[in-house]
Design a protein around this motif. Sequence first.
Motif, PDB file in Angstrom:
ATOM      1  N   VAL A  85       4.000 -11.710  -7.737  1.00 33.87           N
ATOM      2  CA  VAL A  85       3.684 -10.281  -7.732  1.00 33.87           C
ATOM      3  C   VAL A  85       2.519 -10.070  -6.763  1.00 33.87           C
ATOM      4  O   VAL A  85       1.701 -10.973  -6.569  1.00 33.87           O
ATOM      5  N   THR A  86       2.453  -8.865  -6.180  1.00 35.85           N
ATOM      6  CA  THR A  86       1.380  -8.543  -5.238  1.00 35.85           C
ATOM      7  C   THR A  86       0.920  -7.110  -5.439  1.00 35.85           C
ATOM      8  O   THR A  86       1.755  -6.208  -5.574  1.00 35.85           O
ATOM      9  N   LEU A  87      -0.379  -6.921  -5.475  1.00 34.46           N
ATOM     10  CA  LEU A  87      -0.992  -5.596  -5.498  1.00 34.46           C
ATOM     11  C   LEU A  87      -1.750  -5.410  -4.184  1.00 34.46           C
ATOM     12  O   LEU A  87      -2.548  -6.270  -3.799  1.00 34.46           O
ATOM     13  N   VAL A  88      -1.505  -4.308  -3.491  1.00 36.03           N
ATOM     14  CA  VAL A  88      -2.208  -4.001  -2.248  1.00 36.03           C
ATOM     15  C   VAL A  88      -3.311  -2.997  -2.573  1.00 36.03           C
ATOM     16  O   VAL A  88      -3.045  -1.891  -3.025  1.00 36.03           O
ATOM     17  N   ASP A  89      -4.562  -3.403  -2.365  1.00 36.74           N
ATOM     18  CA  ASP A  89      -5.713  -2.568  -2.706  1.00 36.74           C
ATOM     19  C   ASP A  89      -6.293  -1.813  -1.517  1.00 36.74           C
ATOM     20  O   ASP A  89      -7.046  -0.851  -1.702  1.00 36.74           O
ATOM     21  N   GLY A  90      -5.975  -2.240  -0.309  1.00 39.53           N
ATOM     22  CA  GLY A  90      -6.520  -1.528   0.836  1.00 39.53           C
ATOM     23  C   GLY A  90      -6.200  -2.211   2.151  1.00 39.53           C
ATOM     24  O   GLY A  90      -5.821  -3.388   2.184  1.00 39.53           O
ATOM     25  N   ILE A 102      -5.575  -7.292   4.902  1.00 38.76           N
ATOM     26  CA  ILE A 102      -5.250  -6.454   3.746  1.00 38.76           C
ATOM     27  C   ILE A 102      -6.010  -6.991   2.551  1.00 38.76           C
ATOM     28  O   ILE A 102      -6.061  -8.207   2.330  1.00 38.76           O
ATOM     29  N   ASN A 103      -6.624  -6.102   1.793  1.00 41.37           N
ATOM     30  CA  ASN A 103      -7.197  -6.495   0.507  1.00 41.37           C
ATOM     31  C   ASN A 103      -6.080  -6.483  -0.528  1.00 41.37           C
ATOM     32  O   ASN A 103      -5.370  -5.484  -0.667  1.00 41.37           O
ATOM     33  N   TYR A 104      -5.940  -7.560  -1.246  1.00 36.89           N
ATOM     34  CA  TYR A 104      -4.802  -7.715  -2.149  1.00 36.89           C
ATOM     35  C   TYR A 104      -5.164  -8.605  -3.320  1.00 36.89           C
ATOM     36  O   TYR A 104      -6.166  -9.321  -3.309  1.00 36.89           O
ATOM     37  N   LEU A 187      -9.808   0.814   4.260  1.00 37.23           N
ATOM     38  CA  LEU A 187      -9.066   2.018   3.900  1.00 37.23           C
ATOM     39  C   LEU A 187      -8.408   1.755   2.545  1.00 37.23           C
ATOM     40  O   LEU A 187      -7.338   1.148   2.478  1.00 37.23           O
ATOM     41  N   PRO A 188      -9.055   2.179   1.439  1.00 36.41           N
ATOM     42  CA  PRO A 188      -8.518   1.887   0.106  1.00 36.41           C
ATOM     43  C   PRO A 188      -7.159   2.548  -0.112  1.00 36.41           C
ATOM     44  O   PRO A 188      -6.898   3.659   0.363  1.00 36.41           O
ATOM     45  N   LEU A 189      -6.299   1.871  -0.864  1.00 35.05           N
ATOM     46  CA  LEU A 189      -4.993   2.392  -1.236  1.00 35.05           C
ATOM     47  C   LEU A 189      -4.858   2.331  -2.754  1.00 35.05           C
ATOM     48  O   LEU A 189      -5.246   1.343  -3.377  1.00 35.05           O
TER      49      LEU A 189
END
Length: 220
Positions: A85-90, A102-104, A187-189
């Motif tokens: 699983v992967t979460l993209v934070d920014g 990418i912050n993840y 750039l936060p997401l």
Amino acid sequence: MVKALAPTTRTTVKRLPQRGVYDLDEIHRILDEAFICHVGFASEGQPYVIPTAYGRVDDRVYLHGSAASRMLRSVGMGIEVCVTVTLVDGLVLARSAFHHSINYRSVVILGKASVVDDPEEKLEALRAITEHIVPGRWDGVRQPTDQELKATLVLVLAISEASAKVRTGPPKDDEDDYLLPVWAGELPLTVKTGVPVDDPRLLPGLEVPEHVSNYQRGQK
């Protein structure tokens, strides 16, 4: 007390090892926030990676799908699988193209999944998957019929060989590049919940339930 998984040769983070995380609580947090996992396996000599919904109960991950699914039938035979699983934070925007990143937060689980045959565990697994996607939903809807349960295959995979990898913070440019007149930063997401839309065939007078109107992702 922090419970950590012992890194194995397969779960030890080798590239940028400082980003490796083996704390089981952090692995649980990432799993609980993500929606979709990808299941990697080989069947008849061919590699496959399939996205699917999942749920977690303690140190177990449950997968489900059609009983006719070739993927689930193959995985349920005890072959080695890799669940990620992967979460993209920014987005990390550097001064050079090379150092963009990418912050993840990500998790990799390795092992052999097995078919859940016990009816009570199977029902609890389906509840966990439903509650993972929308907490509070299970108790407000019709429960699965016997026929629906027969048509559904559920697999369980222990979180015993796993690791997480996390990147946070600003870009890491070459020292000379810090003098370049180029904007750099993060750039936060985020995942944003929209306004619920009624089903056109909704019965009159039904209000949006709190578990939908107050929906947000996060920890259990």
